[in-house]
Enzyme design. Structure first.
Site, PDB file in Angstrom:
ATOM      1  N   TYR A 170      -7.381  22.835   3.231  1.00 16.91           N
ATOM      2  CA  TYR A 170      -8.062  21.552   2.329  1.00 16.91           C
ATOM      3  C   TYR A 170      -9.295  21.747   2.310  1.00 16.91           C
ATOM      4  CZ  TYR A 170      -3.352  19.307   2.975  1.00 16.91           C
ATOM      5  OH  TYR A 170      -1.992  19.388   2.841  1.00 16.91           O
ATOM      6  N   ARG A 218     -11.094  19.064  12.974  1.00 13.92           N
ATOM      7  CA  ARG A 218     -10.031  19.943  13.078  1.00 13.92           C
ATOM      8  C   ARG A 218     -10.250  21.273  12.207  1.00 13.92           C
ATOM      9  NH1 ARG A 218      -3.648  18.616  12.262  1.00 13.92           N
ATOM     10  NH2 ARG A 218      -3.062  19.253  14.519  1.00 13.92           N
TER      11      ARG A 218
HETATM   12  C1  LIG Z   1       5.399  15.146   8.693  1.00 13.46           C
HETATM   13  C2  LIG Z   1       4.045  15.920   9.044  1.00 13.46           C
HETATM   14  C3  LIG Z   1       2.792  15.540   8.481  1.00 13.46           C
HETATM   15  C4  LIG Z   1       1.627  16.360   8.713  1.00 13.46           C
HETATM   16  N1  LIG Z   1       0.443  15.800   8.304  1.00 13.46           N
HETATM   17  C5  LIG Z   1      -0.529  16.170   8.771  1.00 13.46           C
HETATM   18  C6  LIG Z   1      -1.900  15.575   8.375  1.00 13.46           C
HETATM   19  O1  LIG Z   1      -2.075  14.421   7.598  1.00 13.46           O
HETATM   20  N2  LIG Z   1      -2.862  16.250   8.762  1.00 13.46           N
HETATM   21  C7  LIG Z   1      -3.099  17.069   9.613  1.00 13.46           C
HETATM   22  O2  LIG Z   1      -4.148  17.727  10.042  1.00 13.46           O
HETATM   23  N3  LIG Z   1      -2.070  17.812  10.088  1.00 13.46           N
HETATM   24  C8  LIG Z   1      -0.720  17.388   9.647  1.00 13.46           C
HETATM   25  N4  LIG Z   1       0.305  17.728  10.078  1.00 13.46           N
HETATM   26  C9  LIG Z   1       0.347  18.924  11.265  1.00 13.46           C
HETATM   27  C10 LIG Z   1       0.427  18.343  12.598  1.00 13.46           C
HETATM   28  O3  LIG Z   1      -0.761  17.630  12.878  1.00 13.46           O
HETATM   29  C11 LIG Z   1       0.578  19.170  13.633  1.00 13.46           C
HETATM   30  O4  LIG Z   1      -0.584  20.008  13.762  1.00 13.46           O
HETATM   31  C12 LIG Z   1       1.811  20.017  13.525  1.00 13.46           C
HETATM   32  O5  LIG Z   1       2.964  19.176  13.212  1.00 13.46           O
HETATM   33  C13 LIG Z   1       2.252  20.917  14.659  1.00 13.46           C
HETATM   34  O6  LIG Z   1       2.524  20.140  15.803  1.00 13.46           O
HETATM   35  P1  LIG Z   1       3.923  19.804  16.283  1.00 13.46           P
HETATM   36  O7  LIG Z   1       4.516  21.415  16.863  1.00 13.46           O
HETATM   37  O8  LIG Z   1       3.749  19.064  17.773  1.00 13.46           O
HETATM   38  O9  LIG Z   1       4.858  19.328  15.622  1.00 13.46           O
HETATM   39  C14 LIG Z   1       1.814  17.391   9.761  1.00 13.46           C
HETATM   40  C15 LIG Z   1       2.972  17.510  10.289  1.00 13.46           C
HETATM   41  C16 LIG Z   1       4.069  16.980   9.985  1.00 13.46           C
HETATM   42  C17 LIG Z   1       5.449  17.335  10.773  1.00 13.46           C
END
Ligand SMILES: Cc1cc2nc3c(=O)[nH]c(=O)nc-3n(C[C@H](O)[C@H](O)[C@H](O)COP(=O)(O)O)c2cc1C
Length: 364
Positions: A170, A218
């Site tokens: 982004y 981040r």
């Molecule tokens: C449905 C969904 C929406 C996400 N939206 C964002 C977001 O708005 N901002 C962001 O920095 N990361 C976003 N992510 C990434 C998550 O913050 C995270 O880094 C990623 O899911 C890996 O963690 P996990 O393996 O525990 O799911 C999103 C992930 C998922 C699954």
């Protein structure tokens, strides 16, 4: 697990997180008109009640049309919106947890759909194709100010911290990344020039929120368009990237990885994760993230496929070794709002994993 240090508090400036577990920011598209409703407050409250110490909200669009196309993504301006966020903050605080607002500008990833031209460092997207337009040099202070205004609003609403979204390709990450930053005005070229605008954003936020308010930043190597992309190829480059952010006022770093345990620079250390390196080169506290409690990494799941649970032994080892300060949990918390309390109570055996279809449909 309840006695483990992972369940001890952490203080960063004015923020005291009651334990070492955060909810990772996850976009929901459940705020029509940009307004987070009562259901959004309940969604976050349940994770707070389930043991999460620090909720990091879904990405919140900065109040500028170019920052992001709505798609029911919340914003942070307007009376109804602010009343909605107050309800969210109160609900989370009512459960004894803390909450940070993630401030988001989508840059060239904004959809080019409603007559608003996407803006980015060089008018190219993550695949190197022309898209939208490049920001003029004299527009940059106004964009930095958007983050500062968003942060002040978040602080005044009662959010305990802000997280600046500088990851995943982004806007701010488009400045970091050579593929999307082709500028020749001192904001592109060398790594330090590519870091300059994100550092100016941090400085603007710091100047606006005052010295005690916590700023989390981040960042990520991977991009939504390229999981193999890098912005730092070795620890020295990582230091060049992160130190200007730290000097500008960042209090805590949140390196976003898809698997928290993978070594970031295997040629230098066969074990140390990106979180570990970020902490080592800056001395700042860090949040680790990526596949905590799940065997399959983010976005490699196929629709409807159940992702099996994974043990957390490696996470605990990394924490005990001092590699990170907080672990952020994403999909496991979509699947089970009480995942952190399960871990605390030694009941992870009952966690069945993550079914994207069910979890995303419910997002409850
Ligand atoms: C449905 C969904 C929406 C996400 N939206 C964002 C977001 O708005 N901002 C962001 O920095 N990361 C976003 N992510 C990434 C998550 O913050 C995270 O880094 C990623 O899911 C890996 O963690 P996990 O393996 O525990 O799911 C999103 C992930 C998922 C699954």
């Amino acid at each position: 697990m309840a006695q483990h240090e992972l369940f001890q508090p952490l203080t960063v400036r004015s923020l005291t997180v009651p334990n070492r577990f955060a909810m990772a920011p996850m976009t929901r598209q459940a705020s029509p008109g940009g307004i987070p409703g009562a259901d959004v407050a309940e969604y976050y409250r349940r994770r707070a009640a389930g043991g999460v110490g620090l909720i990091i909200t879904e990405g919140i669009r900065l109040p500028d049309p170019a920052a992001g196309y709505p798609y029911a993504v919340p914003t942070i301006a307007g009376d109804d919106v602010l009343a909605g966020w107050r309800r969210v903050v109160d609900a989370v605080h009512g459960e004894g947890a803390t909450i940070a607002a993630q401030l988001w500008h989508q840059g060239a990833q904004r959809d080019d759909v409603d007559g608003v031209v996407p803006v980015s460092p060089s008018g190219v997207d993550g695949l190197g194709r022309p898209k939208g337009r490049a920001l003029e040099t004299d527009e940059l202070p106004r964009v930095a100010q958007l983050y500062a205004e968003g942060a002040v609003t978040a602080r005044d609403l009662g959010f305990d911290a802000v997280e600046i979204h500088g990851a995943h390709g982004y806007l701010l990450d488009e400045f970091f990344w050579e593929r999307t930053n082709l500028r020749t005005d001192g904001y592109g070229g060398s790594l330090s020039a590519r870091t300059r605008f994100p550092a100016e954003v941090v400085a603007a936020v710091r100047a606006a929120v005052g010295p005690d308010y916590p700023i989390v930043f981040r960042f990520s190597q991977w991009k939504g368009t390229d999981y193999t992309a890098t912005i730092a190829d070795d620890p020295t480059q990582l230091q060049e990237l992160l130190c200007p952010l730290a000097e500008a006022g960042v209090d805590m770093l949140h390196p976003s990885t898809r698997r928290h345990y993978l070594p970031a620079f295997p040629g230098y250390d066969g074990e140390l994760s990106l979180a570990g390196w970020a902490k080592k080169v800056t001395g700042l506290p860090v949040i680790a993230v990526g596949s905590v409690g799940l065997e399959t990494q983010f976005r490699s799941e196929k629709r409807g496929q159940v992702i099996r649970p994974a043990p957390v032994d490696r996470l605990v080892e990394q924490f005990d070794a001092g590699e990170f300060d907080i672990a952020a949990i994403g999909r496991a918390l979509l699947a089970d709002p009480g995942w952190v309390n399960r871990l605390r109570n030694g009941a992870l055996d009952g966690f069945t994993g993550y079914d994207p279809a069910t979890a995303l449909a419910a997002l409850n």
